[in-house]
Enzyme design. Sequence first.
Site, PDB file in Angstrom:
ATOM      1  N   GLY A  52       0.821  -1.194   0.000  1.00 33.24           N
ATOM      2  CA  GLY A  52       0.000   0.000   0.000  1.00 33.24           C
ATOM      3  C   GLY A  52       0.855   1.244   0.000  1.00 33.24           C
ATOM      4  N   GLY A  53       0.199   2.383   0.220  1.00 29.32           N
ATOM      5  CA  GLY A  53       0.916   3.636   0.183  1.00 29.32           C
ATOM      6  C   GLY A  53       1.928   3.778   1.310  1.00 29.32           C
ATOM      7  N   PHE A  54       1.637   3.170   2.474  1.00 28.82           N
ATOM      8  CA  PHE A  54       2.493   3.393   3.634  1.00 28.82           C
ATOM      9  C   PHE A  54       3.129   2.125   4.166  1.00 28.82           C
ATOM     10  CE2 PHE A  54      -0.978   6.676   4.141  1.00 28.82           C
ATOM     11  CZ  PHE A  54      -0.250   7.672   3.524  1.00 28.82           C
ATOM     12  N   GLY A  55       3.021   1.024   3.469  1.00 31.08           N
ATOM     13  CA  GLY A  55       3.639  -0.193   3.972  1.00 31.08           C
ATOM     14  C   GLY A  55       3.314  -1.409   3.146  1.00 31.08           C
ATOM     15  N   VAL A  57       1.908  -5.506   3.121  1.00 30.74           N
ATOM     16  CA  VAL A  57       0.980  -6.400   3.813  1.00 30.74           C
ATOM     17  C   VAL A  57       1.398  -7.846   3.566  1.00 30.74           C
ATOM     18  CG1 VAL A  57      -1.424  -7.090   4.104  1.00 30.74           C
ATOM     19  CG2 VAL A  57      -0.881  -4.721   3.525  1.00 30.74           C
ATOM     20  N   LYS A  72       0.098  -5.825   8.392  1.00 35.44           N
ATOM     21  CA  LYS A  72       0.590  -4.652   7.674  1.00 35.44           C
ATOM     22  C   LYS A  72       1.760  -4.050   8.431  1.00 35.44           C
ATOM     23  CE  LYS A  72      -0.942  -0.294   5.566  1.00 35.44           C
ATOM     24  NZ  LYS A  72      -2.084   0.607   5.341  1.00 35.44           N
ATOM     25  N   ASP A 167     -11.243   7.873   1.813  1.00 40.46           N
ATOM     26  CA  ASP A 167     -10.484   7.159   0.778  1.00 40.46           C
ATOM     27  C   ASP A 167     -11.227   5.905   0.324  1.00 40.46           C
ATOM     28  OD1 ASP A 167      -8.339   7.035  -0.977  1.00 40.46           O
ATOM     29  OD2 ASP A 167      -7.118   5.818   0.369  1.00 40.46           O
TER      30      ASP A 167
END
Length: 354
Positions: A52-55, A57, A72, A167
Amino acid sequence: MAGIVAGATSATLLIVGIFWWNCCYKLDDEVSGVLFGDEFQMGWNLGKLGKGGFGVVYKGYLRDSDTYVAVKRISKASKQGIKEYASEVKIISQLRHKNLVKLIGQCHEKGELILVYELMANSSLDSYLFKGKTLLTWEVRFKIVQDLASALFYLHEEGDHCVLHRDIKASNIMLDSSFNAKLGDFGLARLVDHEKASQTTHLAGTLGYLAPECVSSGKASKESDVYSFGVVALEIACGRRSIESKYEESQVPLVAWVWDSYGSQRLLDVADPKLSMNFDAKQMECLLMIGLWCVHPDQHFRPSIRQTIQVLNFEAPWPKLPSTRPTATYNAQITSEIQTSEPCFSDMSIMVPR
């Protein structure tokens, strides 16, 4: 002598400190290896579900409950990821609904930020609509829209506070083993009072799903969530992304194309061709009309999620919409909280196309 003694003491403490540090971090690595397996420590390929955008999974396993989970791991390099982690823990841990992804636990130790969710066996909606997984039947698609509407009604109306998701998009709609839909990823979500039901913040969201007034003012609201819901509804009906350059220029923005087809009385022409006409025509038309109603450029003409559900269940008449999509122009001062899966922008003016 005092200097020699002090130096010797300092050297001893340093050696002990280094030994303690190594032992602790070796133990920490061993614990991580037991919890997540070698693929979490070394491989970055095995057990990886997505990024994803920040990490990243991963697929994990809880021995005590004999349960597979989604783990995550927030990127250490992302300052925004830390904000997302805090928001996720604060908000989703308070929520309980059958159509929301369940947060099982979290961990923040030694610089690691970990979120543990229930594992959704059939991944996300976008992998079926846009990435060539098994074709979703019309019955499943219509049920997914109903599930998403149910989740949004809970967030907007049924809690002590209104939760603005900010979102809603196909990649944040997860599917369980029975293809029940659950809304996830609350990293950009905000709590607001029901009376206010809006919040002025930095611009946040994903291109193609952002309501035009969000771009103009940075103000998130129930209406902006409804706009994103409408885009997803159109994507489900049409089987394509909201913005996709491979189509003819007139069809690149999904919303504009569907509205033009509605104005030309050819609304069913936009139905996903992969369905080969295997759909309930009344339900398809209803879903497309709801989608257009929700993405009206003027937020004051959009329905509440309650009204949306009533029409979706054929308990209220369909909306009356203009044959030509209204045009809205906004001069925007855009800040840098666009969802990280999308490019960030500086100051610019945006014209919402007809």
